[in-house]
Scaffold this active site. Structure first.
Site, mmCIF file in Angstrom:
data_model
loop_
_atom_site.group_PDB
_atom_site.id
_atom_site.type_symbol
_atom_site.label_atom_id
_atom_site.label_comp_id
_atom_site.label_asym_id
_atom_site.label_seq_id
_atom_site.Cartn_x
_atom_site.Cartn_y
_atom_site.Cartn_z
ATOM 1 C CB CYS A 89 11.319 -0.845 2.113
ATOM 2 S SG CYS A 89 9.758 -1.654 2.076
ATOM 3 C CE LYS A 91 -3.383 -9.317 -2.059
ATOM 4 N NZ LYS A 91 -3.713 -8.188 -1.165
ATOM 5 N N PRO A 92 -3.133 -6.502 -5.605
ATOM 6 C CG PRO A 92 -4.704 -4.839 -6.163
ATOM 7 C CD PRO A 92 -4.372 -6.300 -6.381
ATOM 8 C CD1 TRP A 148 -0.050 -1.459 3.142
ATOM 9 C CD2 TRP A 148 0.599 0.675 3.285
ATOM 10 N NE1 TRP A 148 0.759 -1.341 4.253
ATOM 11 C CE2 TRP A 148 1.160 -0.040 4.371
ATOM 12 C CE3 TRP A 148 0.869 2.046 3.178
ATOM 13 C CZ2 TRP A 148 1.986 0.563 5.327
ATOM 14 C CZ3 TRP A 148 1.685 2.639 4.128
ATOM 15 C CH2 TRP A 148 2.226 1.906 5.187
ATOM 16 C CG ASN A 149 5.143 1.271 0.827
ATOM 17 O OD1 ASN A 149 4.844 0.522 -0.092
ATOM 18 N ND2 ASN A 149 6.348 1.285 1.372
ATOM 19 N N GLY A 177 7.022 -6.395 0.219
ATOM 20 C CA GLY A 177 6.336 -6.386 1.509
ATOM 21 C C GLY A 177 7.291 -6.772 2.621
ATOM 22 C CB SER A 178 6.674 -7.676 6.130
ATOM 23 O OG SER A 178 5.981 -8.896 6.066
ATOM 24 C CD GLU A 227 11.446 -3.426 -2.088
ATOM 25 O OE1 GLU A 227 11.736 -3.414 -0.855
ATOM 26 O OE2 GLU A 227 10.661 -2.632 -2.613
ATOM 27 C CG LEU A 228 11.587 -9.647 1.301
ATOM 28 C CD1 LEU A 228 12.130 -10.951 1.862
ATOM 29 C CD2 LEU A 228 10.087 -9.758 1.044
HETATM 30 C C1 SIN Z 1 9.441 0.688 -0.799
HETATM 31 O O1 SIN Z 1 9.283 1.349 0.214
HETATM 32 O O2 SIN Z 1 9.177 -0.515 -0.819
HETATM 33 C C2 SIN Z 1 9.922 1.280 -2.095
HETATM 34 C C3 SIN Z 1 10.506 2.614 -1.971
HETATM 35 C C4 SIN Z 1 11.058 3.151 -3.264
HETATM 36 O O3 SIN Z 1 10.904 2.578 -4.336
HETATM 37 O O4 SIN Z 1 11.692 4.195 -3.186
#
Ligand code: SIN
Length: 477
Positions: A285, A175-176, A151-152, A229-230, A251-252
């Site tokens: 992240c 799947k968003p 969601w971010n 995600g996490s 991408e965690l």
């Molecule tokens: C993320 O927070 O997963 C991605 C951040 C970004 O692409 O800059």
């Protein structure tokens, strides 16, 4: 905005698929229901799988140039609709409108990049070790891809997966996040308008993520999973994919150190820290999570930082001049507050704390005296909280910086050339910002080491994630 009204159903085989059950999408700024969207059901999932398999076969008959053209058209439509997309994004996710506009451009940047890269999917001729053979490689799309996005960044995390998958000739089931499905539907609608064939890019809506995803991860027809995600969820998904030996990109979570050495330009370091910490209210992240400041400059940095933080305006992202929008949920705010309270109980001191706010809003906090054993230094805070730790020398800074399980992004500020070489090489991270607080860029490889993930997104490496290498050994006959 008219273009994106009434988007409330999954997109399956090029049609809006209406499920019987519904769930609400909430505007985090006022907790009002923004839209009721329908849940995909079993029949819909089965239809989407069969459409994705057919689409993958049809994609084999398209040229890289054709796919590139469609990606260019998708890019142009996203840019044309950028104001409407940004407004929708702010309403469902909360980030200030100016940041939402930035995200639309960031998201569009991935489409543009992979429109170009689609044409550069080169194979190789391998010099043979005899005169009877020609050895070469070609690269082909991996197959049907399942993507799970957070969601971010409701737009950019989708385009950086779907665009390379399409460039590579793969069909995609998305799947968003259930918190931000509307931006995903808007993107998919624009992709259809750009000419992406039915079944190539499908969107499955559900509030029961685990229920939908587990059987898909176990399904042999899906050849690749890409997830942002996490780390905890990523580990579960990896185990669910193990039985069918799927390709995965993960991408965690991160826990980024932001180191300010005594040799730094302090004004530049504070500017970089403001960007690395407060983008998206700290909900990224790659957010600076542990701020390491060399002891002898700590007070000077804190004074300068406090002045800037005190000027940040917290509020509804649609209002002008807002710098920090709401957090995604009240639970997220409570979790961050608990980490702050725990750190204070363990001996951290409050340098700055804005007025306590209602709802999803959290005012910025600056803590000093944070130590590596505190929970706030061991997990992603995902909130506008600056946790300052101090260090005496480079060896200690590196030991603190590398002393966690995550390795996504790290930042450091220094004007000492030898130190820049040493520290860049010693940091155990996939991305390092050197005198820079913002590293994300569609043309550069995004990804982490250790428990922060597998694979890279963006850049030329981002296309390889969706390709298989086939070696052809031909005997002259
Ligand atoms: C993320 O927070 O997963 C991605 C951040 C970004 O692409 O800059």
């Amino acid at each position: 905005m008219v273009l994106f009204m009434q988007l409330k159903h999954s997109l399956i085989a090029g049609e809006w698929y209406q499920g019987a059950q519904h769930f609400a999408v909430i505007n985090p700024a006022n907790a009002h229901v923004l839209e009721e969207v329908s849940e995909v059901d079993e029949e819909g999932v089965n239809q989407s799988l069969s459409a994705a398999k057919d689409a993958f076969v049809q994609l084999k008959n398209t040229s890289a140039a054709q796919r590139s053209q469609i990606l260019y058209r998708w890019y142009e439509l996203v840019i044309k609709e950028k104001e409407s997309l940004a407004k929708l994004l702010t309403q469902e996710q909360g980030k200030p409108l100016k940041e939402a506009l930035g995200e639309v451009e960031y998201a569009a940047g991935f489409i543009l990049w992979f429109a170009e890269q689609a044409k550069r999917n080169y194979g190789e001729i391998i010099p043979a070790n005899d005169d009877e053979h020609q050895l070469r490689t070609i690269k082909q799309g991996v197959g049907v891809v399942l993507g799970i996005t957070p969601w971010n960044f409701p737009l950019a995390m989708i385009t950086r997966k779907v665009a390379p998958a399409y460039a590579a000739g793969c069909s995609f089931l998305l799947k968003p996040s259930e918190q931000t499905p509307l931006s995903a539907l808007a993107l998919a609608k624009l992709a259809l308008m750009a000419g992406m064939q039915k079944g190539v890019f499908q969107v499955l809506l559900t509030s029961d993520s685990a229920g939908l995803i587990k059987p898909l991860c176990e399904n042999p027809d899906i050849r690749k999973l890409t997830f942002t995600g996490s780390t905890k969820v990523g580990a579960t998904l990896l185990s669910q994919c193990a039985g069918t030996i799927k390709r995965t990109s993960m991408e965690l979570g991160g826990n980024a150190p932001f180191i300010i050495f005594e040799s730094a330009n302090i004004d530049h370091a504070i500017t970089g820290l403001m960007a690395a910490k407060f983008r998206n209210a700290g909900q990224t992240c790659v957010a600076a999570n542990r701020i390491l400041i060399q002891q002898n400059i700590e007070q000077t940095v804190l004074d300068g930082l406090q002045k800037q933080v005190a000027q940040l305006v917290v509020g509804d992202g649609l209002a002008e001049d807002v710098d920090i929008g709401p957090l995604i949920t009240v639970e997220a705010k409570q979790k961050a507050q608990k980490l702050v309270d725990d750190a204070i109980a363990q001996g951290a001191q409050v340098v700055y704390e804005g007025k306590k706010l209602d709802g999803h809003f959290m005012a910025p906090v600056i803590l000093k005296g944070v130590t590596a054993d505190m929970k706030i230094a061991q997990q992603e805070v995902f909130a506008p909280v600056v946790s300052v730790m101090s260090f005496s020398d480079e060896t200690q800074a590196l030991s603190i910086a590398n002393g966690v399980n995550e390795g996504l992004a790290a930042y450091f500020y220094s004007q000492d050339v030898s130190q820049i070489h040493r520290v860049s090489s010693a940091l155990e991270y996939g991305m390092v910002g050197i005198n820079e607080g913002m590293v994300s860029n569609p043309v550069a490889p995004f990804g982490g080491v250790k428990r922060s993930g597998l694979g890279r997104e963006g850049a030329h490496q981002g296309l390889d994630e969706y390709l298989e290498i086939k070696y052809l050994c031909q005997k002259f006959d």
